[in-house]
Design a protein around this motif. Structure first.
Motif, PDB file in Angstrom:
ATOM      1  N   LYS A   1     -13.530   1.696  -9.859  1.00 18.27           N
ATOM      2  CA  LYS A   1     -13.045   1.202 -11.156  1.00 18.27           C
ATOM      3  C   LYS A   1     -13.833  -0.033 -11.612  1.00 18.27           C
ATOM      4  O   LYS A   1     -13.966  -0.283 -12.806  1.00 18.27           O
ATOM      5  CB  LYS A   1     -11.549   0.896 -11.076  1.00 18.27           C
TER       6      LYS A   1
ATOM      7  N   THR B   1       2.075   2.200  -3.311  1.00 14.44           N
ATOM      8  CA  THR B   1       1.124   2.745  -4.282  1.00 14.44           C
ATOM      9  C   THR B   1       1.188   4.262  -4.319  1.00 14.44           C
ATOM     10  O   THR B   1       0.638   4.890  -5.208  1.00 14.44           O
ATOM     11  CB  THR B   1      -0.339   2.358  -3.951  1.00 14.44           C
TER      12      THR B   1
ATOM     13  N   HIS C   1     -11.607  -1.582 -14.349  1.00 16.02           N
ATOM     14  CA  HIS C   1     -10.717  -2.591 -13.767  1.00 16.02           C
ATOM     15  C   HIS C   1     -11.532  -3.534 -12.896  1.00 16.02           C
ATOM     16  O   HIS C   1     -12.204  -3.097 -11.971  1.00 16.02           O
ATOM     17  CB  HIS C   1      -9.654  -1.863 -12.917  1.00 16.02           C
TER      18      HIS C   1
ATOM     19  N   ARG D   1       0.065  -4.601  -6.817  1.00 15.45           N
ATOM     20  CA  ARG D   1      -1.055  -5.163  -7.578  1.00 15.45           C
ATOM     21  C   ARG D   1      -2.189  -4.175  -7.823  1.00 15.45           C
ATOM     22  O   ARG D   1      -3.069  -4.427  -8.633  1.00 15.45           O
ATOM     23  CB  ARG D   1      -1.613  -6.386  -6.839  1.00 15.45           C
ATOM     24  N   TYR D   2      -2.209  -3.081  -7.097  1.00 15.10           N
ATOM     25  CA  TYR D   2      -3.325  -2.146  -7.236  1.00 15.10           C
ATOM     26  C   TYR D   2      -3.263  -1.421  -8.573  1.00 15.10           C
ATOM     27  O   TYR D   2      -2.170  -1.065  -9.028  1.00 15.10           O
ATOM     28  CB  TYR D   2      -3.292  -1.106  -6.111  1.00 15.10           C
ATOM     29  N   PRO D   3      -4.427  -1.189  -9.181  1.00 12.36           N
ATOM     30  CA  PRO D   3      -4.398  -0.361 -10.390  1.00 12.36           C
ATOM     31  C   PRO D   3      -3.971   1.057 -10.014  1.00 12.36           C
ATOM     32  O   PRO D   3      -4.202   1.492  -8.883  1.00 12.36           O
ATOM     33  CB  PRO D   3      -5.852  -0.380 -10.873  1.00 12.36           C
ATOM     34  N   ALA D   4      -3.327   1.753 -10.944  1.00 10.38           N
ATOM     35  CA  ALA D   4      -2.847   3.110 -10.651  1.00 10.38           C
ATOM     36  C   ALA D   4      -3.999   3.968 -10.139  1.00 10.38           C
ATOM     37  O   ALA D   4      -5.083   3.965 -10.723  1.00 10.38           O
ATOM     38  CB  ALA D   4      -2.243   3.723 -11.890  1.00 10.38           C
TER      39      ALA D   4
ATOM     40  N   LEU E   1      -4.244   4.491   3.566  1.00  8.46           N
ATOM     41  CA  LEU E   1      -4.038   4.053   2.190  1.00  8.46           C
ATOM     42  C   LEU E   1      -5.077   3.022   1.775  1.00  8.46           C
ATOM     43  O   LEU E   1      -5.587   3.057   0.646  1.00  8.46           O
ATOM     44  CB  LEU E   1      -2.632   3.460   2.064  1.00  8.46           C
TER      45      LEU E   1
ATOM     46  N   LEU F   1       0.837  -1.209   0.000  1.00  8.85           N
ATOM     47  CA  LEU F   1       0.000   0.000   0.000  1.00  8.85           C
ATOM     48  C   LEU F   1       0.870   1.256   0.000  1.00  8.85           C
ATOM     49  O   LEU F   1       0.581   2.222  -0.699  1.00  8.85           O
ATOM     50  CB  LEU F   1      -0.915  -0.003   1.228  1.00  8.85           C
TER      51      LEU F   1
ATOM     52  N   ARG G   1      -7.617   2.930  -1.444  1.00 13.20           N
ATOM     53  CA  ARG G   1      -7.447   1.952  -2.529  1.00 13.20           C
ATOM     54  C   ARG G   1      -8.704   1.089  -2.667  1.00 13.20           C
ATOM     55  O   ARG G   1      -9.081   0.691  -3.764  1.00 13.20           O
ATOM     56  CB  ARG G   1      -6.220   1.080  -2.266  1.00 13.20           C
TER      57      ARG G   1
ATOM     58  N   LEU H   1      -6.525  -9.750  -3.937  1.00 10.82           N
ATOM     59  CA  LEU H   1      -6.043  -8.438  -3.498  1.00 10.82           C
ATOM     60  C   LEU H   1      -7.028  -7.827  -2.506  1.00 10.82           C
ATOM     61  O   LEU H   1      -6.641  -7.294  -1.468  1.00 10.82           O
ATOM     62  CB  LEU H   1      -5.870  -7.510  -4.715  1.00 10.82           C
TER      63      LEU H   1
END
Lengths: 906, 550
Positions: free
Chosen positions: B497, A99, B503, A129-132, B486, A96, B490, B509
């Motif tokens: 997404k 990221t 996505h 692994r997180y998308p941008a 964070l 995390l 996320r 994950l």
């Protein structure tokens, strides 16, 4: 049976109250649990959670995941530092973090020395692994400041900088703004470093685990090959410094966390103001004045010249026509050698040092009352005190690390009493600020004692058992006209009463004093009153108490210990005492004179009278920093030969007949003794720059040249010699000083002393004295015509004459001396903030820029003498302390007007 | 947290409160000016960064709040009810877009369409009268159904100052230890969500030797869907104050502070009025009723931050520090407000004390299930045929609440979100398994929390509810601990997404993320948000599977 708990199923002993993190680190190793937000000198914070461990309360029991940094170990618990669950957690937290962190490690300043990088490697992170998503990589660098930098795109929000600013320095320059994902480190009202009130201590940069906050020296980069531990030269705190070098050049400085004197902290002078050492202005060759002009000569020539001149002056005018001023900035060994040179080689007691102009009254006053002229306690006693009395000192500027510690103690709830004509930084935190008229300390301290005796708050048992003359003191004090004292000091008596009661009621009260006490006509008496105050309240010989002078220059304590004073030789032996004289004679192998030599002010008078023909001054810019500049210059120009040993062409050096290029503290080895009697190792970091020599070797070369056999300089060799003649150095050797030094007296077996006068005073019983307040002759004679009082002070950024600090980035932070003036006085004299003001005293006048502030009371002005452009000492007076002859820098009669032109008549 | 800042803020005492001053400086323009912050920083010696850093934390102090005139509620209940787009459209006829802000839950869940204007909350049909509200500042009294089933503890009728405080006066004649015993006997557990025994908390604080102690009423009822505290503050203010006064007497505290959320302006006014009544009757102040006991009360108005409901964040907030969660130990009972021993209790917990003192601890303990004693307020939203606040005895079945009290749903509801944003999402098929008490909820994988009930209608997509939860958690995260700061962000991005199709969610994950939040977070905010998400994943897999990559 000690308490125990298990780490990964092995049993270990635990300390009551310790955290799981410290328990595991203690028994395993420092890296056994990775952390990001934890730091050695900060309270547990619990932000990163990387330090989490699994804990069960019984064997095989259900585990709970707990952050080890702030969870105390439970007895008989089972701690697991490395389970799959913990692995998963740590790895996912770091993922995390990454990221929102630039992945530019290879080009990052801290590559190879980045805690995030280390922890990422330790937990084995391979990909994100997180998308941008949203991030903060766009934050721009802050390069506004001569030292501090920030690049918040690298920030991981661990708050270590914010906490360092709070818990270490106590400044609150840094905080966080916003909340949640968008929280961001701020300086002040989200300003740049330069526009904030940052004091540039660098604690944040040292604390930051990445390069988010750093400094221009990139002190966390690993490009350095070598680190050397040494001691700072900038004040009596004695900060340990860890200096990084590469190829013989200094890259940066950090403060070691385990250093007892400074515990991982230091100030902008210690950490950042080192670039003077190889500044182009350094003197690089000996010089002799030929035809009125200083010319570079060889060492051979200069030594021959000196030997020949000293010999001929001695022959023609006697040894007392020569005098030396040793430097309190140089190590003990060099001070010892310089006084030995004057006494054993020249044959005079005309040796003094800058302690004369700062703490000579402290040494004398404390010797008279206690028997020893040094701090009774240690700085660490701040952890045990519940009342701090600061008299005539401004530690946050002049002793920043101690100042910060005092502030921390005050913010933890200890009572703070400040006696000072200025509203200094600490006064803002004080419950009691007694803002007295400069020069009235004696009256004010008498008032304090009056209220203590009146309330019956004196420690009768202590007085009966350990002190003498207390009935006399009590009687005198209670006979005072308190209203008259109130009138004299300008401090309401109720305020004094409250402070006196607070001081006397504390379980342990600690005194600190500085030059605001000593640099006055009644300086020694004030020191003795501070001793009285501590004795009548029983604040001697216990933790968290005592009388603790904040020594000005780094080795003022040591210079006096080594005998760089005209009335006492090495180890404070009275030069007039025949038995002690004989000891010196035997030890030095020559006849040492038995009459007291000149003190610095007497040297100047003797020079003007023609009695003194030559002076050798080491590392002291007397022209800029001694009072009454014009008189000092007259004295120096009256000499046949002025020898100046210096780093730079100071105002004094400019007048030299012979100039000797010495070495800075970074270029030599020896020991400094800090304000708490701690003898610490100064270790050479780099070779003396080309053309210069260590000051000790220069003195030895001249000694040998004049026929006295002294072996070449080695710190251990000279220290071994010192330990044989200075009784309280008996057990000191170069090797047993270790990393943190020893506090004298050091017994033969090496045992040192955190506190002195515990059972009895050095002189047996503590002696109480009473003194009447006496108006300074300066005010008596000139007060009418010169109605303002200017009192001199120091600023954080600069050190004394500024010869060193003005040749570092500090000069960008504080560019000039200014005149503090109260708004009412400014208005009355039609002076606006920033106007040039002409300040005139009976000695002369100077022009100085005004700074209108409530920091001073009406009628009182204050300024510094860090800059030769102003030469403030043109106006200071010849008045000195009646006992120790310390000049009265703190009480100068003057008048002011808005300046028309420039009055600097040098 | 900073011990130094706690000390510096505490030096001025409760009367000269830093946070209170920050709030007052924002009244005119919506955020304090830089000059004002500098003055405050100098007055309290806290540094400009602290003053700035604190104010930028809060919705109603931060610079972006400047110029806001009206605020639309964006809490879960109003979201599910779908009323807010129309409210905002109406507000836009009177205000510019940049003059309209958001408040998260005005506690008008019983009729929705909630908005705030000029110090007053409105809901239901009020938005239709926006013209009149803006011109005439007209005020509509909020009303909702209120009823007790079984023993009456919290909703008991107020019998006037003298009668109401008679048990307090007699308590003052007894040893505080005796009073504490009654509270311990009652078995009352904290109603804020965590369910910690009140008696133990008071006892910890009582046992700490310190001249200065504080009682704090946590009236920062931030859970969307909850308005039971608002009910007590506005309808039974003296029950709340009574509980604080008794707590003060038991622990030896001399100050009671009510930290009331800014979104409840009416509650602040009513409580302040009640305190004035006490002052006029000499029931607070020095040497109350000649007992030697000193106690005073002060209201501090919050400034818009959900995390302030967490007790250590709340303490930081009162001190004027950034309301970031503190580590424990030290526990507030030992080192809380201004570094002094402090008890923080929820409104509803405090309000129950009157019954306990009046009728004895055992009378209270007899109500409920034994482990969960006493009664509980529960509030139902507008999807029920009879929304409102109900007092029930612990142990009543959820079905009875839905059908008997709420009289069923107005339209099909697929799940109830009970206990606030960090509470569980109870699917319809589980309604029959639950009774209203701590144990029943936790053994079934849910959380009673503060027992607010938000209905999620059949028509509302669960993926959007997940996005809403993550978004709320992220927006309200204090930002101190890494997992929450964070991870919630996320999480929200993963949901957004997935909705846009940009996505698909990586299930592993997401599981890792939920694990990190749950076991890694510093407090229950980050630690609690996985629960409703995991419930949703477990019970609505069919609905959600398209959004996942695996």
């Amino acid at each position: 049976m000690n308490k125990t708990a298990y780490i990964n199923d092995r049993l270990y002993e635990l300390n009551t109250g310790e955290t799981i993190l410290s328990f595991v680190k203690r028994h395993m190793n420092d890296k056994a649990i990775p952390t990001l937000c934890d730091a050695p000198n900060l309270d547990p914070f619990g932000a990163c959670r990387v330090c989490s461990v699994d804990v069960a309360m019984e064997a095989g029991g259900k585990t709970k995941t707990l952050a080890s940094c702030h969870t105390p170990v439970s007895e008989n618990s089972y701690i697991y530092t490395d389970t799959d669950n913990i692995h998963r957690l740590r790895k996912n937290i770091i993922e995390l973090v990454l990221t929102d962190h630039p992945l530019d490690c290879l080009t990052c300043e801290v590559n190879g020395n980045c805690e995030l990088q280390d922890v990422a490697a330790q937990v084995g992170i391979r990909d994100v692994r997180y998308p941008a998503g949203d991030n903060h990589l766009h934050y721009e660098k802050d390069k506004s400041h001569p030292y501090m930098t920030s690049d918040l795109s690298k920030c991981i929000n661990c708050y270590r900088c914010v906490r360092a600013c709070d818990e270490v320095q106590g400044e609150f320059i840094l905080s966080m703004s916003g909340r949640g994902f968008d929280s961001k480190i701020i300086k002040g009202l989200d300003n740049s470093f330069m526009d904030s009130d940052c004091v540039s201590c660098g604690a944040c940069a040292q604390a930051c685990p990445t390069s988010a906050i750093s400094d221009v020296f990139q002190s966390k980069s690993v490009t350095s090959a070598e680190k050397t531990r040494t001691i700072c030269t900038y004040c009596g705190v004695g900060c340990n410094l860890e200096v990084s070098t590469k190829n013989g050049e200094i890259l940066s400085i950090q403060a070691p966390y385990e250093a007892e004197a400074n515990q991982g902290h230091t100030c902008l002078k210690g950490r950042y103001a080192f670039k003077f050492y190889n500044h182009p202005d350094r003197l690089k060759s000996p010089m002799i004045k030929k035809n009125g002009k200083l010319e570079e000569v060889s060492w051979e020539e200069v030594y021959n010249h000196l030997a020949q001149k000293f010999t001929s002056i001695k022959k023609e005018h006697g040894p007392d026509a020569i005098a030396g001023i040793s430097s309190a900035r140089t190590p003990n060994e060099e001070n010892y050698l310089m006084q030995k040179f004057m006494r054993a080689v020249i044959g005079t007691n005309n040796i003094d040092c800058c302690a004369r102009v700062c703490h000579s009254p402290t040494a004398l006053g404390m010797q008279r009352t206690f028997g020893t002229g040094a701090a009774t306690n240690s700085i660490e006693d701040l952890d045990h005190t519940d009342c701090i009395l600061i008299c005539g000192a401004n530690p946050t500027d002049a002793h920043p690390v101690t100042g910060a510690r005092i502030k921390q103690t005050a913010m933890k709830g200890a009572t703070l009493i400040v006696i000072d004509p200025r509203r200094i930084e600490l006064a803002k935190y004080a419950q009691h600020h007694l803002q007295l008229r400069p020069g009235t300390n004696v009256a004010l301290l008498n008032m304090m004692m009056y209220y203590i005796f009146s309330a019956g708050l004196e420690d009768k048992e202590f007085l009966d058992k350990r002190c003498e003359d207390h009935e006399m003191l009590r009687e005198k004090i209670l006979g005072l006209d308190i209203d008259e004292m109130e009138q004299i000091t300008g401090v309401e008596k109720e305020k004094v009463k409250a402070a006196a009661i607070a001081y006397a009621s504390a379980n342990a009260a600690m005194e600190f004093h500085g030059l605001g006490v000593t640099e006055q006509s009644q300086g020694t008496f004030t020191v003795m009153q501070l001793a009285d105050l501590a004795m009548i309240t029983g604040n001697i010989g216990k933790k968290g108490a005592g009388v603790n002078p904040l020594r000005g220059q780094n080795n003022v304590q040591g210079a006096a210990d080594m005998g760089a004073q005209p009335h006492q030789g090495a180890g404070y032996h009275d030069v007039t005492d025949p038995i002690l004289n004989e000891r010196y004679n035997t030890f030095y192998g020559t006849k040492v004179p038995q009459h007291i030599g000149y003190k610095i002010p007497e040297m100047f008078n003797a020079a003007i009278n023609g009695d003194l023909k030559s002076m050798w001054i080491i590392g002291e810019d007397v022209v800029q920093t001694d009072p009454n500049t014009n008189k000092v210059m007259k004295a120096l120009s009256s000499l046949d030969m002025l020898v100046v040993q210096e780093l730079f062409m100071t105002e004094t050096a400019k007048m030299a007949d012979v100039l000797l290029p010495g070495a800075s503290f970074l270029e030599k080895s020896g020991t400094f003794t800090n304000g708490e009697r701690r003898i610490q190792k100064v270790q050479q970091v780099v070779e003396p720059i080309k053309g210069t020599k260590s000051d000790g070797q220069i003195i030895i070369d001249v000694m040998n040249r004049m026929g006295y056999q002294q072996p070449d300089y080695t710190p251990d060799g000279v220290l071994a010699e010192i330990s044989q003649i200075v009784p309280f150095f008996a057990g000191v050797t170069w090797n047993n000083l270790g990393e943190n030094g020893k506090q004298w007296p050091v017994a033969k077996d090496g045992t040192d002393s955190k506190m002195i006068h515990i059972e009895e005073f050095k002189r047996g019983k503590g002696k109480l004295y009473y003194f009447d307040f006496k108006e300074s002759p300066e005010i008596e004679e000139h007060g009418k015509d010169y109605p303002y009082i200017i009192t001199t002070n120091r600023e954080l950024e600069h050190y004394n004459c500024g010869a060193m600090t003005r040749r570092t980035g500090n000069v960008e932070l504080l560019t000039e001396d200014v005149l503090l003036i109260h708004p009412n006085d400014a208005k009355a004299n039609h002076i606006e903030d920033g106007d040039m003001v002409c300040v005139e005293s009976p000695r002369g006048k100077v022009d100085i820029k005004s700074f209108v502030t409530n920091e001073v009371k009406p009628g009182i002005l204050s300024s510094t003498f860090h800059f030769p452009e102003v030469m403030l000492n043109i106006i200071t007076s010849d008045v000195t302390d009646t006992e120790a002859l310390c000049p009265e820098y703190k009480v100068v009669s003057c008048r002011i007007r808005k300046s028309k032109g420039k009055y600097k008549s040098v | 947290m900073s011990k130094n800042l706690s000390e510096l803020s505490g030096r001025k005492g409760v009367e000269e409160n830093l946070f209170d001053k920050m709030g007052k400086l924002a009244i005119e323009t919506g955020a304090p000016s830089e000059e004002d912050l500098e003055t405050l920083a100098n007055e309290f010696l806290i540094g400009k960064s602290t003053a700035f850093g604190t104010t930028t934390f809060y919705d109603f102090l931060k610079p972006e709040n400047k110029g806001k005139k009206a605020y639309a509620c964006n809490g879960s209940a109003c979201l599910c009810a779908g009323t807010q787009p129309a409210v905002i459209a109406q507000l836009k006829t009177k205000f510019k877009a940049e003059e309209i802000g958001h408040m998260t839950c005005l506690g008008r869940c019983h009729e929705n369409s909630a908005f705030y204007y000029n110090g007053t909350n409105y809901s239901g049909n009020s938005i239709k009268n926006i013209d009149e509200i803006v011109t005439n500042k007209s005020q509509k009294i909020d009303s909702y159904h209120c009823e007790a089933v079984g023993n009456v503890v919290l909703t008991e009728t107020y019998e006037g100052l003298a009668n109401h405080y008679a048990p307090f006066k007699s308590a003052l004649k007894k040893d505080p230890t005796k009073i504490l015993e009654e509270i311990k006997t009652s078995g009352i557990r904290g109603r804020g969500g965590a369910g910690f025994p009140m008696g133990s908390k008071l006892e910890f604080c009582k046992n700490v030797d310190n001249e200065t102690k504080f009682i704090i009423c946590n009236a920062d009822e931030g859970d969307p869907g909850a308005y039971s505290d608002r009910y007590l503050l506005e309808q039974r203010p003296h029950s709340v104050l009574f509980g604080m006064m008794i707590s003060g007497y038991v622990t030896g505290a001399s100050w009671g502070i009510l930290y009331i959320r800014a979104e409840y302006p009416e509650s602040v006014a009513i409580i302040e009025n009640a305190i004035q009544e006490l002052r006029d009757a000499d029931l607070i102040g020095e040497n109350i009723d000649e007992s030697g006991f000193n106690f005073d009360l002060k209201v501090i108005q919050a400034q818009g931050s959900y995390i302030c409901g967490e007790e250590t964040a709340l303490i930081n907030s009162i001190e004027g520090q950034r309301p970031e969660v503190r580590v424990r130990p030290p526990y507030p009972a030992v080192q809380g407000l201004f570094n002094k021993p402090t008890v923080v209790n929820n409104v509803e917990t405090l309000a129950a004390v009157h019954f306990i003192i009046k009728n004895g601890g055992s009378a209270y303990a007899e109500i409920g299930t034994g482990k969960s004693t006493g009664t509980k307020l529960i509030c139902l939203d507008s999807f029920f045929n009879r929304p409102g606040v109900y007092e029930i005895e612990m142990g009543v079945s959820l079905n009875s609440v839905i059908n008997d009290l709420g009289q069923g749903f107005k339209e099909p509801v697929k799940a109830l979100h009970i206990g606030g944003p960090l509470g569980g999402i109870v699917p319809e098929k589980k309604f029959g398994d639950l009774t209203i008490d701590f144990e029943s909820f936790s053994t079934n994988g849910f959380l009673l929390g503060h027992a607010s009930v938000v209905s999620i209608p059949e028509t509302f997509p669960m993926i959007e509810y997940l996005e809403h939860l993550f978004d709320f958690a992220s927006y309200e995260s204090c930002g101190k601990c890494f997992p929450c700061r964070l991870g919630t962000k996320r999480g929200q991005e993963l949901m957004t997404k997935a909705i846009t199709g940009e996505h698909k969610i990586d299930r592993y994950l997401l599981e890792d993320l939920l694990h990190t939040l749950e076991v890694g977070s510093l407090c229950a905010h980050g630690g609690g948000i996985p629960l409703p998400i995991k419930n949703t994943l477990a019970y609505f897999d069919d609905e959600l599977s398209d959004y996942f990559a695996n």
